[in-house]
Write a protein that holds these residues in place. Structure first.
Motif, PDB file in Angstrom:
ATOM      1  N   ASP A 158      -0.774  -2.508   3.535  1.00 56.83           N
ATOM      2  CA  ASP A 158      -1.174  -3.775   2.932  1.00 56.83           C
ATOM      3  C   ASP A 158      -2.070  -4.505   3.940  1.00 56.83           C
ATOM      4  OD1 ASP A 158      -1.505  -6.218   1.765  1.00 56.83           O
ATOM      5  OD2 ASP A 158       0.630  -6.599   1.442  1.00 56.83           O
ATOM      6  N   LEU A 197       3.293  -1.298   5.852  1.00 56.89           N
ATOM      7  CA  LEU A 197       3.312  -0.427   4.682  1.00 56.89           C
ATOM      8  C   LEU A 197       3.581  -1.273   3.443  1.00 56.89           C
ATOM      9  CD1 LEU A 197       5.428   2.525   6.104  1.00 56.89           C
ATOM     10  CD2 LEU A 197       3.049   2.669   5.339  1.00 56.89           C
ATOM     11  N   ARG A 198       2.999  -0.878   2.322  1.00 53.89           N
ATOM     12  CA  ARG A 198       3.254  -1.592   1.056  1.00 53.89           C
ATOM     13  C   ARG A 198       4.712  -1.416   0.640  1.00 53.89           C
ATOM     14  NH1 ARG A 198      -1.363  -3.476  -1.154  1.00 53.89           N
ATOM     15  NH2 ARG A 198      -3.289  -2.503  -0.443  1.00 53.89           N
ATOM     16  N   ASP A 199       5.282  -0.265   0.944  1.00 49.89           N
ATOM     17  CA  ASP A 199       6.687   0.008   0.637  1.00 49.89           C
ATOM     18  C   ASP A 199       7.547  -0.659   1.703  1.00 49.89           C
ATOM     19  OD1 ASP A 199       9.222   0.994   0.167  1.00 49.89           O
ATOM     20  OD2 ASP A 199       8.634   3.113   0.230  1.00 49.89           O
ATOM     21  N   THR A 226      -6.064   4.764   3.056  1.00 50.31           N
ATOM     22  CA  THR A 226      -5.191   3.815   3.746  1.00 50.31           C
ATOM     23  C   THR A 226      -4.530   2.866   2.753  1.00 50.31           C
ATOM     24  OG1 THR A 226      -6.981   2.231   4.119  1.00 50.31           O
ATOM     25  CG2 THR A 226      -6.613   3.892   5.838  1.00 50.31           C
ATOM     26  N   THR A 227      -4.483   3.286   1.488  1.00 45.10           N
ATOM     27  CA  THR A 227      -3.911   2.409   0.464  1.00 45.10           C
ATOM     28  C   THR A 227      -2.413   2.189   0.647  1.00 45.10           C
ATOM     29  OG1 THR A 227      -3.624   4.268  -1.038  1.00 45.10           O
ATOM     30  CG2 THR A 227      -5.659   2.990  -1.251  1.00 45.10           C
ATOM     31  N   MET A 228      -1.762   2.992   1.460  1.00 43.63           N
ATOM     32  CA  MET A 228      -0.334   2.793   1.690  1.00 43.63           C
ATOM     33  C   MET A 228      -0.061   1.553   2.544  1.00 43.63           C
ATOM     34  SD  MET A 228       0.598   5.799   4.352  1.00 43.63           S
ATOM     35  CE  MET A 228      -0.845   6.694   4.855  1.00 43.63           C
ATOM     36  N   GLN A 284      10.248   0.950   4.032  1.00 43.57           N
ATOM     37  CA  GLN A 284       9.855   1.770   5.172  1.00 43.57           C
ATOM     38  C   GLN A 284       9.371   0.859   6.298  1.00 43.57           C
ATOM     39  OE1 GLN A 284       9.934   5.246   5.122  1.00 43.57           O
ATOM     40  NE2 GLN A 284      10.973   4.998   3.170  1.00 43.57           N
TER      41      GLN A 284
END
Length: 146
Positions: free
Chosen positions: A39, A111-113, A35-37, A116
């Motif tokens: 935050d 999401l960290r990104d 689940t590192t994607m 997206q």
């Protein structure tokens, strides 16, 4: 006399193949459940309308058209949850818990990104009924929670 060595060689090859398969399978499985994607140190609140609930393994997903900030244009956010079985046991969900058109307020780990629009759903409140569904299994497992 050569027969025992031949049998030993076949056993070594078979053991190596099994060990390789297990090691590769374990790596794939742990990569799938990462689940590192997301935050998890941040929580965003999304207000919007359910577009679609996809009640499938290995992860249930929810598509919501809404906004995080007042004044923003509504856009579609893809929210990921755990498996259907876990949601039923820990969060009170069912495949008909929410339906397209339901107004909802969602708490999520984004999401960290940031390019997206998506996240890991933690809690969903149906605006019209006040019914609350959770998807945060870690919180469900904490002592003192019923």
């Amino acid at each position: 006399m050569r027969q025992p060595f031949k049998t030993l060689g076949i056993a070594c090859v078979a053991f190596g193949a099994v060990a390789f398969s297990l090691a590769t399978g374990v790596r794939s499985t742990s990569a799938h459940h990462s689940t590192t994607m997301f935050d998890h140190s941040r929580t965003l609140t999304l207000t919007g309308v359910v577009v679609e609930l996809r009640w499938t393994n290995p992860h249930v997903t929810l598509l919501v058209k809404g906004t995080v900030k007042d004044g923003d244009q509504p856009s579609e956010w893809l929210l990921e949850m755990t498996s259907p079985g876990n949601l039923v046991r820990a969060g009170g969900w069912s495949r008909s818990a929410v339906k397209p058109g339901d107004k909802v307020v969602v708490e999520m780990s984004p999401l960290r990104d940031a390019s997206q629009q998506g996240g890991a759903l933690k809690k969903l409140t149906v605006a019209d009924t006040g019914q609350v569904f959770t998807a945060n299994l870690r919180a469900q497992e904490m002592p003192g929670l019923e």
